[in-house]
Design a protein around this motif. Structure first.
Motif: not given
Length: 141
Positions: A139, A120, A52
């Motif tokens: 996302y 994302l 992430d």
């Protein structure tokens, strides 16, 4: 000139051509097996261990690309996300659960977060790309 000259050399103990051929076949076989096993393992690992990153959204849109030559053509649909920190991110495969139902819904949802940071999702390993783009998995809000 004797046409059986090479066979006579092999009978006398010169087995280099056969050893070289065996070695080449072994290498080709090994690479084939490694790719048949390695690629699915890599894909499974990538999907279970995503990374992430916080990225500020500039824009999001659905991106359709078409290419082809000689009568054969391919087309693909991706989510194109422009960000400040992460560059342009192309998402062609979304990890489940998907944030929205379709590419258009995801683009509209992300476009609503312009100027804000969104998480994302990226694969754990990624080869350097030419230009300012990366491949992503989607996302999280």
């Amino acid at each position: 000139m004797n046409i059986f000259y090479s066979d006579e050399l092999n009978k006398k103990g010169n087995k280099k051509p056969r050893k070289w051929l065996s070695f080449c076949l072994l290498v080709i076989f090994s690479i084939s097996v490694l790719s048949m096993v390695g690629i699915p393992l890599y894909n499974a690992y990538s999907q279970r261990n995503p990374i992430d990153k916080q990225c500020t959204i500039i824009s999001a849109e659905v991106f359709n690309s078409r290419s082809g030559t000689g009568g054969l053509s391919t087309s693909s649909t991706e989510l194109k996300i422009r960000t400040q920190e992460c560059g342009t991110v192309y998402v062609s495969k979304v990890l489940s659960p998907s944030p929205a139902g379709s590419w258009e819904e995801m683009a509209a949802e992300l476009d609503g977060f312009r100027g804000e940071q969104v998480v994302l999702v990226f694969p754990p390993f990624q080869l350097p790309a030419e230009g300012d783009y990366a491949l992503g998995y989607g996302y999280r809000l």
